[in-house]
Design a protein around this motif. Sequence first.
Motif, PDB file in Angstrom:
ATOM      1  N   UNK B 147       0.861  -1.176   0.000  1.00 54.13           N
ATOM      2  CA  UNK B 147       0.000   0.000   0.000  1.00 54.13           C
ATOM      3  C   UNK B 147       0.904   1.236   0.000  1.00 54.13           C
ATOM      4  N   UNK B 148       0.332   2.419   0.005  1.00 50.07           N
ATOM      5  CA  UNK B 148       1.144   3.630   0.015  1.00 50.07           C
ATOM      6  C   UNK B 148       0.300   4.821   0.415  1.00 50.07           C
ATOM      7  N   UNK B 149       0.988   5.933   0.706  1.00 50.11           N
ATOM      8  CA  UNK B 149       0.274   7.157   1.091  1.00 50.11           C
ATOM      9  C   UNK B 149      -0.217   7.936  -0.138  1.00 50.11           C
ATOM     10  N   UNK B 150       0.472   7.737  -1.270  1.00 43.52           N
ATOM     11  CA  UNK B 150       0.180   8.549  -2.450  1.00 43.52           C
ATOM     12  C   UNK B 150      -0.653   7.744  -3.441  1.00 43.52           C
ATOM     13  N   UNK B 151      -1.423   8.459  -4.242  1.00 42.56           N
ATOM     14  CA  UNK B 151      -2.173   7.748  -5.278  1.00 42.56           C
ATOM     15  C   UNK B 151      -1.189   7.254  -6.336  1.00 42.56           C
ATOM     16  N   UNK B 159      -3.896   8.672   0.587  1.00 36.80           N
ATOM     17  CA  UNK B 159      -4.408   8.489   1.945  1.00 36.80           C
ATOM     18  C   UNK B 159      -5.440   9.559   2.293  1.00 36.80           C
ATOM     19  N   UNK B 160      -5.264  10.758   1.749  1.00 39.35           N
ATOM     20  CA  UNK B 160      -6.180  11.848   2.114  1.00 39.35           C
ATOM     21  C   UNK B 160      -7.491  11.803   1.345  1.00 39.35           C
ATOM     22  N   UNK B 161      -7.630  10.818   0.473  1.00 39.91           N
ATOM     23  CA  UNK B 161      -8.886  10.694  -0.270  1.00 39.91           C
ATOM     24  C   UNK B 161      -9.646   9.414   0.035  1.00 39.91           C
ATOM     25  N   UNK B 162      -9.231   8.736   1.082  1.00 42.61           N
ATOM     26  CA  UNK B 162      -9.905   7.462   1.380  1.00 42.61           C
ATOM     27  C   UNK B 162     -11.125   7.693   2.248  1.00 42.61           C
TER      28      UNK B 162
END
Lengths: 551, 162
Positions: B147-151, B159-162
Motif C-alpha cells: 500500500x502507500x500514502x500517495x495515489x 491516503x487523504x482521499x480514502x
Amino acid sequence: MYLYNDLDKKLIGERVDQYREQTTRFLDGKLEAQHFLPLRLQNGLYVQRHAPMMRIAIPYGLLSSKQLRMLAHICRHYDKGYAHFTTRQNIQINWPQLSEVPDILADLAKVEMHAVQTSGNCIRNVTSDQFAGVATDEIVDPRPYCEIIRQWSTFHPEFAFLPRKFKIAVSGSIEDRAAIRFHDIGLKLKKANDGAVNFEVYVGGGLGRTPVIGECIAENISATDILTYLEAILRVYNLHGRRDNKYKARIKITVQALGIEEFRRRVDEQWQYIRQTSPSLPEAEIIRVANFFRPPAYLQKDELACNTLLQNQCRESRAFSHWLTHNITPHRVPGYAAVTLSMKPTGLPPGDVTEQQLDAIADIADDYSFGEARVSHQQNLILADVEKERLFSLWQKLDELNLATPNINTLNDSICCPGGDFCSLANARSIPVAEAIQRKFDDLDYLYDLGNISLNISGCMNACGHHHIGNIGILGVDKKGKEFFQVSLGGDAGYNGSIAEILGPSFPEEDIPDVIEKILQVYLEKRQENESFINTLLRIGKDSFKERVYA
Amino acid sequence: MHDIIKNSEVCVDDPWRLLTIDQLDSGEEVASFSIVPYEYWKEHKQKLLGHKTGIFIDSHEIPVFTVQELEQIPLIIINFPVFSDGRGFSIARILREKLGYAGEIRAYGQFIRDQLTYLKRCGFTSFQPGYSTDLNEMLKSINDFSDGYQSDSNGITAVYNR
C-alpha cells in the motif's frame, strides 16, 4: 499528537521487513555495498568514524513519553547509553551494530517511530517550530500540515532517488523558529481575511558549502493545493537538478542556474496538469489530522495569582529566578508556560542526552506536560504545557538531572555538530570549542548582560552546526593538516534571513575564546540602550569588530 | 531473445529487440518488435507509427508525444544509466498521468531489485535489467509495499482521499 492508523502501522512494518531482508542479503554478500548504500541511508544508517551512526526521525520534533522510554531502551540495549539531538529535530545514536539495526527499527515501530528517510537523497524529516500550538505569536498551527507532508513524503515512489537530499520546514508564527529560508522548501503559513489558510512558499535555501537564502516562489498557495504544488517543485528538481556533481546537486543550484522566474514557470507548468490528475487535499482531511493536535485538557488558572507566586519564589531563589527568566517561554493559555530543558550544560557535548535522562524526562513529561516533549533545532528539549504553579518543583527536578542550566538563547546555548570526535566528514573537532567558550563565559551576570546571541559551530563546511546563520558563526577548517577555526558575524535564521560574513583569517583552536571575548567587548562598548548584538552589528558594521580581533 | 519481468511475472523470450543509433545508421531494418531511440523515432515517426515499434528514452530526455501518437506506441523503454539516477521515475509518471499513456512502460538498465516496488508504483509494467541476474529473485522485491500514502496508477488511492 498524531497516532498511527492501520495504514501507518502496515507501511512502517513492511519497511522494517524490507530492510531486514536487505541487511541479510548484504551480510550474505548478495547485495553490493554500492547498492546497499542508499538503502541503509534511507533507513538512517551512516558509516561513521568509529562505527555506524543511526539517525532516528522525530517528525517535526514531537515525542511522547512512551517514545522517550523506547529511545532510552535503545540507547541502553543497542548503544553506549547516550544519544545526540541533531539540528534537524532528529536523534542520533553513535554505536549501533549494522546487523542489529533491523531490530532497532522493529523496536521503534512498536512506539510509532522510524528512521525512514533521515538520510540519503530523498525528502527528509519535515521540521517545524518547537512551540507549535502554544506560541503566543502563532497564526496557524503548523503541526497538522507537517503530518500531512510527512505522510505525502514518506515512501514517495517518485522521489526516493533525487539528485541530492531535500529538506522541508514549516512555520506558522510571526517569528520564524524553523529557519524556513534555509531549507530546500520553506513554508510559511498565513491566514487570509476570510480565514482561509494559505502558504507562502520559499525555495532553494540551504546551508552547506554554498549558503543561499531561499527565494519566494509563490505567495499564496491554498492549503488544499499544497501537496500538488510540492509535487510539482520536486518533479522539476528531480528532472532538472544536476546529477554530475554532488556539490552542485542541491535545488538551490538549480534555482540559481535557471533563475527564479524560469524555475517558477517550470513548476507552474507541471503543477497545472498535476492539479488536473491528482485530487487536491480535502478540507475534511485537514480537519481530521488537526484533530490529533487539539489542545490538551488545560485547567482554569488565575494568571495573576500564578505570577505573584512565581515572583515570591524568585525572591527566595536567585537560581530559580535565572532559570525562569531564560528557560521559560510564554504560553497562550493563562497559567501555563513552555519550558526549555537545556541540553547544553558546560562541559558536555551540546545536544547529548543519557538513557537515564531520557527515562527521567519521560516520567517528568507524564507528570508535568501531558506526556509530551518536543525537540528544537537548537538541540534542546521542550515541555510545552507546564502549569506555572508547578514550575518551581519542575525546576528542582530538572536541576537534579543537570537539565536546568539557565542558558537558553545565550551565548552558551550554542548549536554545535558532533564534529571530528564522531563525524568522518569533519575537518575539526567542534565540541571542544563549544566547551572552551562555555568555560570562558561561565559568569552568568556577564552572559545575561550580553542578551540573546546565537553562536553556531560547525566542524566542516557541510554546516550541520548552522554556522552561517549564527549571529556569531565558527567553522572548523583544515590548514595544512591542522585544525583552524574561521569566525563569521551577522547570521540570522529568521524570516529575513541573513548569512554571516567571514571576519578574516582563521584562528587556532586555543585562540577562539579570546577572539569571541574581543567581539563581545566591541559590542558592549558600542551598543545603545537595550540593543541586541545583531542590531549593534547591523548598525555599526563588522569593521570595528575586525579591527579589534586582528589588532 | 531474453527474459524480462512483465506484469509481476517472469516472462521468457521477450520478442522486443533494442536497436542502437549505430545499427540504424548502418541501415538495419526496423522490423516488428524493434525498439528505436527517441531521437530517431522523432525523425521517422511518420513511417514508424502504426507498426510494432517501441521507443527508448534515456534518463536525460523529456519526451513529448501527442495523445494520438501514444495510442499507436506499444512500448516505451526508460533507461537507468545508473541505479541512483531517479529521473526515470518522473518520466514514467508524466507518461502515465500527464499524457495518459496506457501501453507498456519498461525499466531498462542498471536499476536494482530494491527499486521495483517504487518503479511499479510510478507506472512501470515491465523490467529488463541490463546485467545478468536471477529474475525470480528480483521479482521477490516487487511487492515490498502492499500500500502507500500517495495515489498511483496501480489503483492505490491517496491516503487523504480514502
